[in-house]
Design a protein around this motif. Structure first.
Motif, short mmCIF file in Angstrom:
data_model
loop_
_atom_site.label_atom_id
_atom_site.label_comp_id
_atom_site.label_asym_id
_atom_site.label_seq_id
_atom_site.Cartn_x
_atom_site.Cartn_y
_atom_site.Cartn_z
N ILE A 83 -37.88 -22.30 36.31
CA ILE A 83 -38.18 -21.03 36.99
C ILE A 83 -39.18 -20.45 36.26
N PHE A 85 -41.15 -16.07 36.49
CA PHE A 85 -40.90 -14.88 37.17
C PHE A 85 -42.46 -13.98 36.76
N ILE A 91 -40.49 -15.21 42.28
CA ILE A 91 -40.44 -16.18 41.46
C ILE A 91 -40.86 -17.60 41.94
N GLU A 107 -28.33 -19.90 41.42
CA GLU A 107 -28.23 -18.74 42.02
C GLU A 107 -27.97 -17.64 41.10
N LEU A 110 -30.27 -15.96 38.74
CA LEU A 110 -31.08 -14.84 39.55
C LEU A 110 -30.21 -13.57 39.58
N GLU A 114 -31.16 -9.78 38.12
CA GLU A 114 -31.22 -8.50 39.11
C GLU A 114 -30.32 -7.39 38.43
N ILE A 120 -36.42 -8.88 42.37
CA ILE A 120 -36.78 -10.25 43.02
C ILE A 120 -36.96 -10.00 44.52
N VAL A 123 -39.29 -15.75 46.98
CA VAL A 123 -39.36 -16.98 46.19
C VAL A 123 -40.12 -17.90 46.60
#
Length: 311
Positions: A83, A85, A91, A107, A110, A114, A120, A123
C-alpha cells in the motif's frame, strides 16, 4: 509537495518467521536454526515495540495495527509493499510476488487509518496483475521523490517495468528505470527491492552506486539526483547487506527531520557518512536484528508513510 510526513503506519507481527516464499529472490533472509518460531516471533515483537517507542518519543505519529491470525502472513510487518498513501486522498494497492503476502491486504487496516482522521477518496488497484505474474511491490520497488515528482525503480522479479510506467502515468511521476545487482555466490543477481539500495530524503540521497552495473544507468540516476539538488551519499554493497540503504526520513515534533534506520545500518556507516547525514538531519536507529535476519527487510520496509489529507 512534502517529501516527508509525520505519520506512518506499522503492522505489529503475531506470526513472524522466515517466509520461504520470498526467500527465493530475497538473498538477505537467513534461516535461524534451533530457535522456536514462537521465540522468533516474540523477539520480533520486542524489536518492533522498542522501535515504535523510539519513533513516538521523537514526536512521530505511529499508527500501529496488529496483524491478524486469520491467515499465515509472516511478512505482514512490511506493509509498505502492498500500500501507498498520497496527498490527494488516493491510495495505491500493489501486486505481490509471494502468494502468502497477498493476504496482508486488509480492509480493516484502511478503516483504522480513517479512524485516525485521514481521508481516503480513491483507490488505484494494480493487484489484478498478479494473475499474469506481474509484480510491483509498492515503495519497496519504487523510491518516490514526491517533491520533484520522480520515481526510481530498480527492475527485478518484483518490479515490472511496464507496470511501473503505468503507475508513473497514473500518479504523475517521471520514471527513472535501472537495474541494481548484488553478488550472490560470485554471480550478479538483481536486488529484490529498490529501497534496499536507495533512500531519498529532502536534501540528500543515499544510494549504492556500485550496484548499478550499467554506467549509463548509473550516470542517469546521478544526473536526476543532482539536478534536484540532492547531496549524494554513496554506500558500499557491504553496507547494503547491513541495510544501510533501507532508511526513511520522517518528521517529528516541531517539524524536525529524522533519518530512521536499524542499528546494523547505523553501525555499518563510516564516521564521514554519519557526519554527512547529520548535516541534514538527526539519526534514529533501533535494533532490528531478528526482523532483518528472518524477514530480509529492515526499518524502511516496516513503515508505510501516510500523506493523506485530514478529514
Amino acid at each position: 509537495m512534502n517529501q516527508t510526513t509525520n505519520t506512518i503506519l506499522m503492522i505489529r507481527p503475531i506470526n513472524f518467521r522466515m517466509n520461504e516464499q520470498t526467500a527465493v529472490n530475497n538473498y538477505y533472509q537467513q534461516e535461524i536454526d534451533n530457535v522456536l518460531s514462537s521465540t522468533l516471533n516474540s523477539k520480533a515483537q520486542n524489536e518492533f515495540d522498542a522501535f515504535v517507542d523510539k519513533l513516538r518519543s521523537c514526536g512521530i505519529h505511529v499508527i500501529v495495527v496488529s496483524d491478524s491470525d486469520e491467515f499465515d502472513t509472516p511478512d505482514s510487518i512490511f506493509p509498505n509493499n502492498w500500500i501507498s498513501f498520497h496527498k490527494d486522498g488516493t491510495i495505491g494497492m500493489y501486486p505481490m510476488f509471494a502468494e502468502n503476502r497477498r493476504l496482508e491486504r486488509r480492509e480493516d487496516i484502511l478503516e483504522q487509518v480513517e479512524l485516525e482522521g485521514f481521508l481516503i477518496e480513491n483507490v488505484v488497484d494494480y493487484t489484478s496483475a498478479e494473475e499474469d505474474d506481474i509484480f510491483l511491490e509498492g515503495t519497496g520497488s519504487m523510491i518516490l521523490d514526491r517533491e520533484n515528482n520522480k520515481a526510481y525503480c530498480a527492475l527485478s522479479p518484483r518490479a515490472d517495468e511496464e507496470l511501473f510506467i503505468e503507475f508513473c502515468e497514473d500518479f504523475e511521476y517521471t520514471p527513472i528505470v535501472f537495474t541494481a545487482n548484488q553478488t550472490v555466490e560470485e554471480k550478479r543477481e538483481a536486488i529484490y527491492h529498490t529501497n534496499v539500495m536507495m533512500c531519498i530524503a529532502e536534501t540528500f540521497a543515499i544510494v549504492c552506486l556500485s550496484s548499478i552495473d550499467d554506467k549509463k544507468e548509473r550516470k542517469n540516476v546521478l544526473k536526476h539526483l543532482k539536478e534536484d539538488g540532492k547531496k549524494v551519499i554513496d554506500i558500499s554493497e557491504d553496507q547494503v547487506s547491513n541495510f544501510a540503504g533501507n532508511m526513511l526520513q520522517v518528521q517529528g515534533k516541531d517539524d524536525e527531520r529524522f533519518l530512521i534506520m536499524s542499528q546494523s545500518a547505523f553501525e555499518s556507516l563510516t564516521a564521514s557518512q554519519k557526519a554527512q547525514i547529520n548535516n541534514h538531519c538527526k539519526i534514529i536507529s533501533s535494533s532490528l536484528a531478528t526482523i532483518e535476519a528472518c524477514g530480509g527487510g529492515s526499518a524502511r520496509c516496516m513503515m508505510a508513510e501516510v500523506f493523506l489529507p485530514k478529514k
